[in-house]
Design an enzyme around this catalytic site. Structure first.
Site, PDB file in Angstrom:
ATOM      1  N   CYS A   1       0.868  -1.235  -0.013  1.00 35.87           N
ATOM      2  CA  CYS A   1      -0.116   0.079  -0.282  1.00 35.87           C
ATOM      3  C   CYS A   1       0.779   1.202   0.127  1.00 35.87           C
ATOM      4  O   CYS A   1       2.001   1.338   0.253  1.00 35.87           O
ATOM      5  CB  CYS A   1      -0.972   0.072   1.170  1.00 35.87           C
ATOM      6  SG  CYS A   1      -2.092  -1.287   1.411  1.00 35.87           S
TER       7      CYS A   1
ATOM      8  N   ARG B   1      -4.724   1.969  -1.237  1.00 38.39           N
ATOM      9  CA  ARG B   1      -4.834   0.588  -0.479  1.00 38.39           C
ATOM     10  C   ARG B   1      -4.738  -0.692  -1.715  1.00 38.39           C
ATOM     11  O   ARG B   1      -5.395  -0.325  -2.715  1.00 38.39           O
ATOM     12  CB  ARG B   1      -6.043   0.385   0.258  1.00 38.39           C
ATOM     13  CG  ARG B   1      -6.258  -0.970   0.781  1.00 38.39           C
ATOM     14  CD  ARG B   1      -7.546  -1.361   1.359  1.00 38.39           C
ATOM     15  NE  ARG B   1      -7.690  -2.695   2.155  1.00 38.39           N
ATOM     16  CZ  ARG B   1      -8.764  -3.259   2.543  1.00 38.39           C
ATOM     17  NH1 ARG B   1      -9.971  -2.628   2.028  1.00 38.39           N
ATOM     18  NH2 ARG B   1      -8.801  -4.209   2.901  1.00 38.39           N
ATOM     19  N   LEU B   2      -3.706  -1.517  -1.563  1.00 38.44           N
ATOM     20  CA  LEU B   2      -3.846  -2.975  -1.857  1.00 38.44           C
ATOM     21  C   LEU B   2      -4.604  -3.628  -1.004  1.00 38.44           C
ATOM     22  O   LEU B   2      -4.008  -4.258   0.016  1.00 38.44           O
ATOM     23  CB  LEU B   2      -2.499  -3.370  -2.269  1.00 38.44           C
ATOM     24  CG  LEU B   2      -2.163  -4.836  -2.808  1.00 38.44           C
ATOM     25  CD1 LEU B   2      -2.790  -4.898  -4.061  1.00 38.44           C
ATOM     26  CD2 LEU B   2      -0.570  -4.944  -2.889  1.00 38.44           C
TER      27      LEU B   2
ATOM     28  N   ASN C   1       0.754   0.159   6.081  1.00 40.56           N
ATOM     29  CA  ASN C   1       1.272  -0.515   4.697  1.00 40.56           C
ATOM     30  C   ASN C   1       1.859  -1.899   5.189  1.00 40.56           C
ATOM     31  O   ASN C   1       2.902  -1.747   6.136  1.00 40.56           O
ATOM     32  CB  ASN C   1       2.408   0.438   3.841  1.00 40.56           C
ATOM     33  CG  ASN C   1       2.920  -0.587   2.901  1.00 40.56           C
ATOM     34  OD1 ASN C   1       2.381  -1.436   2.111  1.00 40.56           O
ATOM     35  ND2 ASN C   1       3.999  -0.142   2.688  1.00 40.56           N
ATOM     36  N   GLY C   2       1.606  -2.971   4.958  1.00 38.07           N
ATOM     37  CA  GLY C   2       2.046  -4.265   5.183  1.00 38.07           C
ATOM     38  C   GLY C   2       0.983  -5.362   5.565  1.00 38.07           C
ATOM     39  O   GLY C   2      -0.020  -5.269   5.338  1.00 38.07           O
ATOM     40  N   GLU C   3       1.463  -6.175   6.625  1.00 33.64           N
ATOM     41  CA  GLU C   3       0.656  -7.384   6.988  1.00 33.64           C
ATOM     42  C   GLU C   3       1.186  -7.942   8.344  1.00 33.64           C
ATOM     43  O   GLU C   3       2.404  -7.850   8.500  1.00 33.64           O
ATOM     44  CB  GLU C   3       0.596  -8.554   5.960  1.00 33.64           C
ATOM     45  CG  GLU C   3      -0.224  -9.554   6.504  1.00 33.64           C
ATOM     46  CD  GLU C   3       0.013 -10.672   5.344  1.00 33.64           C
ATOM     47  OE1 GLU C   3      -0.442 -11.742   5.551  1.00 33.64           O
ATOM     48  OE2 GLU C   3       0.640 -10.550   4.184  1.00 33.64           O
TER      49      GLU C   3
ATOM     50  N   ASP D   1      -6.675  -7.190   9.649  1.00 35.02           N
ATOM     51  CA  ASP D   1      -5.522  -6.846  10.485  1.00 35.02           C
ATOM     52  C   ASP D   1      -5.407  -5.433  10.972  1.00 35.02           C
ATOM     53  O   ASP D   1      -4.606  -4.929  11.622  1.00 35.02           O
ATOM     54  CB  ASP D   1      -4.087  -7.536  10.134  1.00 35.02           C
ATOM     55  CG  ASP D   1      -3.743  -6.881   8.577  1.00 35.02           C
ATOM     56  OD1 ASP D   1      -4.666  -6.419   8.013  1.00 35.02           O
ATOM     57  OD2 ASP D   1      -2.779  -7.075   8.288  1.00 35.02           O
TER      58      ASP D   1
END
Length: 212
Positions: free
Chosen positions: A2, A52-53, A76-78, A100
């Site tokens: 993202c 956003r992705l 941004n991330g996971e 998340d």
């Protein structure tokens, strides 16, 4: 992957400037783009932007900037262990999504800025605590996800990539020669500096709080 960005300062962002920044970040997150802005009690203009992705929870409820209660965040991330963290924080926070993203807020409500130490994953995060009038920035301990910033006496800007700052035509693109030399020698820059003189980065695992 993202794209996130933010501006905190005396100047008000025009719709054109917001659209320009979102357009710059679109390649990082094509699924949804939006922005959040308000003026705080000190008259400071607060802006958060996201591209956003979608990976976890594809519903619109998880779109960013994510706003809930007194908190606004971009990310941004996971977070790999978000299901475990959700169980640990569900007493304090009533979850409205399966993402998340919301778990980050639930964890912040439980542990404050120490919540980042509980995350397993790759991330760059900006959380605005409106009640406390602060913004908290952090990156994963391995530094997988980047987070850059630039500031002077009256303005703070953050972004996933330095080219967002260059949307401002007056922004200096001067090269940091010391950082360039170290990069040539070691193929890395091991402090908060970057190849640009006026751009710095949040270090891996670092937690930075700004009073707004």
């Amino acid at each position: 992957m993202c794209g996130i960005a933010g501006y905190f300062g005396n100047k008000d962002f025009s719709k054109k400037k917001i659209d320009n920044i979102l357009n710059i970040m679109k390649s990082r997150g094509p699924n949804f783009q939006d922005h959040f802005r308000y003026k705080n009690k000190n008259g400071l203009n607060i802006n958060l932007l996201s591209s956003r992705l979608s990976v976890i929870d594809l519903s619109i409820k998880s779109n960013q900037p994510f706003i809930i209660e007194n908190f606004v965040m971009v990310y941004n991330g996971e977070i790999y262990n978000y299901l475990e963290l959700r169980k640990q924080t569900s007493i304090l926070h009533q979850y409205k999504t399966k993402s998340d993203t919301e778990v980050i807020i639930g964890s912040y409500k439980k542990w404050g800025s120490l919540c980042f130490n509980h995350f397993e994953g790759m991330f760059s995060i900006a959380i605005i605590d409106i009640k406390k009038n602060i913004i908290i920035l952090s990156r994963d301990i391995c530094g997988v996800k980047p987070l850059y910033f630039t500031h002077d006496n009256t303005n703070l800007r953050i972004a996933s990539e330095p080219k967002v700052f260059f949307e401002n035509k007056k922004f200096s693109k001067k090269i940091n020669l010391d950082s360039l030399n170290r990069y040539i020698l070691y193929q890395s820059i091991n402090d908060s500096s970057t190849l640009y003189k006026d751009v710095n980065k949040i270090l891996p695992g670092q937690i930075v709080t700004y009073n707004l």
